[in-house]
Design a protein around this motif. Structure first.
Motif, mmCIF file in Angstrom:
data_model
loop_
_atom_site.group_PDB
_atom_site.id
_atom_site.type_symbol
_atom_site.label_atom_id
_atom_site.label_comp_id
_atom_site.label_asym_id
_atom_site.label_seq_id
_atom_site.Cartn_x
_atom_site.Cartn_y
_atom_site.Cartn_z
ATOM 1 N N GLU A 1 8.282 2.670 6.556
ATOM 2 C CA GLU A 1 8.757 3.953 7.074
ATOM 3 C C GLU A 1 9.860 3.739 8.100
ATOM 4 O OE1 GLU A 1 7.179 8.077 9.227
ATOM 5 O OE2 GLU A 1 5.747 6.513 8.698
ATOM 6 N N ASP A 2 9.771 2.646 8.848
ATOM 7 C CA ASP A 2 10.795 2.343 9.842
ATOM 8 C C ASP A 2 12.174 2.193 9.194
ATOM 9 O OD1 ASP A 2 8.697 2.265 11.634
ATOM 10 O OD2 ASP A 2 8.504 0.086 11.562
ATOM 11 N N PHE B 1 0.845 -1.188 0.000
ATOM 12 C CA PHE B 1 0.000 0.000 0.000
ATOM 13 C C PHE B 1 0.879 1.237 0.000
ATOM 14 C CE2 PHE B 1 -2.282 3.471 1.973
ATOM 15 C CZ PHE B 1 -3.581 3.346 1.507
ATOM 16 N N PHE B 2 0.703 2.117 -1.001
ATOM 17 C CA PHE B 2 1.460 3.365 -1.067
ATOM 18 C C PHE B 2 0.613 4.502 -0.527
ATOM 19 C CE2 PHE B 2 2.706 7.153 -3.763
ATOM 20 C CZ PHE B 2 3.755 7.516 -2.929
ATOM 21 N N SER B 3 1.100 5.145 0.525
ATOM 22 C CA SER B 3 0.318 6.169 1.198
ATOM 23 C C SER B 3 0.139 7.439 0.369
ATOM 24 C CB SER B 3 0.969 6.521 2.540
ATOM 25 O OG SER B 3 1.006 5.391 3.378
ATOM 26 N N GLY B 4 0.919 7.593 -0.690
ATOM 27 C CA GLY B 4 0.807 8.794 -1.498
ATOM 28 C C GLY B 4 -0.477 8.901 -2.282
ATOM 29 N N ASN B 5 -0.981 7.765 -2.813
ATOM 30 C CA ASN B 5 -2.179 7.848 -3.652
ATOM 31 C C ASN B 5 -3.123 6.651 -3.553
ATOM 32 O OD1 ASN B 5 -0.820 5.858 -5.071
ATOM 33 N ND2 ASN B 5 -0.266 7.181 -6.789
ATOM 34 N N GLN C 1 0.604 15.627 4.451
ATOM 35 C CA GLN C 1 -0.664 15.124 4.966
ATOM 36 C C GLN C 1 -0.728 13.606 4.841
ATOM 37 O OE1 GLN C 1 -4.356 15.230 2.648
ATOM 38 N NE2 GLN C 1 -5.135 16.670 4.174
ATOM 39 N N ARG C 2 -0.270 13.081 3.703
ATOM 40 C CA ARG C 2 -0.283 11.633 3.503
ATOM 41 C C ARG C 2 0.694 10.912 4.424
ATOM 42 N NH1 ARG C 2 -4.029 9.849 -0.300
ATOM 43 N NH2 ARG C 2 -5.383 11.661 -0.503
ATOM 44 N N GLU C 3 1.736 11.604 4.833
ATOM 45 C CA GLU C 3 2.643 11.042 5.824
ATOM 46 C C GLU C 3 1.903 10.800 7.140
ATOM 47 O OE1 GLU C 3 7.109 12.149 7.436
ATOM 48 O OE2 GLU C 3 5.652 13.774 7.193
ATOM 49 N N LEU C 4 1.057 11.737 7.508
ATOM 50 C CA LEU C 4 0.262 11.597 8.721
ATOM 51 C C LEU C 4 -0.820 10.531 8.550
ATOM 52 C CD1 LEU C 4 -0.156 12.634 11.568
ATOM 53 C CD2 LEU C 4 -1.539 14.500 10.642
#
Length: 417
Positions: free
Chosen positions: A377-378, A152-156, A354-357
């Motif tokens: 992310e780790d 899952f890519f948090s960007g889109n 925002q997507r980081e959050l």
């Protein structure tokens, strides 16, 4: 008598439609890819066709007969094999790197003596959670995996429509998503989606790509003018040229230093992000910039809707005793070199911030639901040059880091079985 004629006309019309669809489905079978390729991609992909679109020193990606960035795999799992299937988008496809995550993952295992551990990659650009869910249901489960990894890519990858048994299928949709036409004529559906550009990929950026690629070949003194012309001509003819110029000039020489041709991880100017930079930096809507503003701007409905698809995918795997993992790929701001490159455009960068959050909120929700999570992310945070600045995908280093983390996580899971 009149009612009988109406009934006869209705039956005749239904038969005519059925015969027509059957005929078109038969004819379509001669031109569409075989299963599972037609269920995976809305376009045909061959090594020759991909090579013809590349410029510079970019490696030529190799695709298998399913249209996947992978080696060939048998549909039937070989006896004694531990098979892992990876499902995701362009981060798994890895079109900009020498080897995809799955290819590197399998190579790592082989180097450790795990010759009977297999990785099949179903990574397709411009797809998201709904496609992941149906790709797992309709294709991945047929491969008899021992483990399923949803990348899952948090960007889109956040979506607004939730998975529901009451969802009404549209008349036509990109395979393998359900549709009325797809239920009776899947080959015809693929053909129409392909020819009419109805997929997410087909609805992508329409600006002539050659215009953007020509810019880097110009002398540096001429490049800014060329960028301004591109944005004003194809995107914002009504915007003040001085405003466009000021925005696009903020990076100075550091901007061009990163985009110069190189032997590895070559970057490419993207017309869409030039336009997005101008759009966000001149936005008349509220752009969250502070931590408090970012927190308040979170789309909780999208977060909740997205979780339903991931839970649905987990349940598909659980019903068959398959290990299921969600691997979370963070946005590029975790890479300090990426963040520095884009720092002159703080409003444009508010979206990935925002997507980081959202990424962290999603991890907490998935873990609360009992889903196994591998949060990349780790591994990425603070490591420079792991993301491409031009399109936000992993570099060779980033791809290697992701593969190593997945290899270790899946090996641990395998040992615990």
């Amino acid at each position: 008598m009149k009612h009988k004629r109406l009934l006869f006309s209705g039956i005749f019309a239904a038969l005519l439609v059925a015969v027509t669809l059957a005929g078109l489905e038969l004819l379509s079978s001669f031109v569409v890819p075989a299963w599972p390729a037609r269920e995976l991609r809305p376009i045909e992909v061959s090594n020759a066709s991909v090579a013809s679109t590349l410029t510079g020193s970019q490696p030529v990606p190799m695709y298998n007969s399913w249209g996947m960035r992978d080696r060939e795999h048998p549909l039937q799992k070989p006896a004694g094999t531990f098979r892992t299937v990876l499902v995701g988008d362009s981060f798994l496809e890895g079109a900009f790197v020498e080897e995809s995550v799955g290819m590197k993952l399998e190579k790592l295992w082989r180097s450790q003596g795990h010759d009977n551990w297999e990785v099949a990659t179903l990574g397709i650009s411009a797809t998201g959670p709904p496609q992941y869910y149906y790709r797992i249901r309709n294709i991945a489960l047929s491969l008899q995996p021992d483990a399923l990894v949803l990348m899952f890519f948090s960007g889109n990858d956040f979506v607004s429509d939730a998975l529901s048994p009451w969802r009404i299928p549209p008349p036509i949709a990109e395979r393998p998503q359900p549709s009325w036409l797809g239920a009776v004529a899947p080959r015809l559906t693929w053909l129409l989606v392909n020819r009419l550009g109805l997929s997410e990929f087909g609805r992508g950026n329409k600006a002539p790509p050659d215009e953007a690629q020509k810019i880097i070949k110009l002398p540096r003194a001429e490049r800014l003018d060329a960028m301004v012309r591109l944005v004003k001509t194809y995107y914002y003819p009504d915007k003040d040229e001085k405003v466009i110029r000021e925005i696009l000039s903020r990076g100075g020489d550091k901007f061009w230093d990163r985009l110069e041709p190189r032997d590895r991880d070559e970057e490419y100017i993207q017309a869409w992000w030039l336009a997005s930079m101008v759009d966000w930096e001149t936005a008349n809507w509220t752009v969250p910039l502070t931590p408090a503003e970012l927190e308040q701007s979170l789309d909780k409905n999208a977060l909740a809707a997205t979780v339903t698809w991931l839970l649905g995918a987990r349940d598909l795997a659980r019903e068959r005793g398959i290990e299921f993992v969600v691997a979370l790929a963070p946005v590029g701001v975790v890479d300090p070199s990426y963040a520095e490159f884009w720092s002159p455009w703080p409003r444009y960068m508010s979206f990935p911030r925002q997507r980081e959050l959202m990424h962290r909120k999603l991890r907490a929700e998935l873990e609360a639901q009992g889903i196994k999570v591998v949060d990349l992310e780790d591994d990425f945070r603070g490591v420079a040059n792991t993301y491409r600045v031009s399109d936000g995908h992993w570099t060779e280093l980033g791809t290697e880091i992701a593969a190593k983390r997945l290899a270790a996580a899946l090996a641990k899971m395998r040992e615990a079985r």
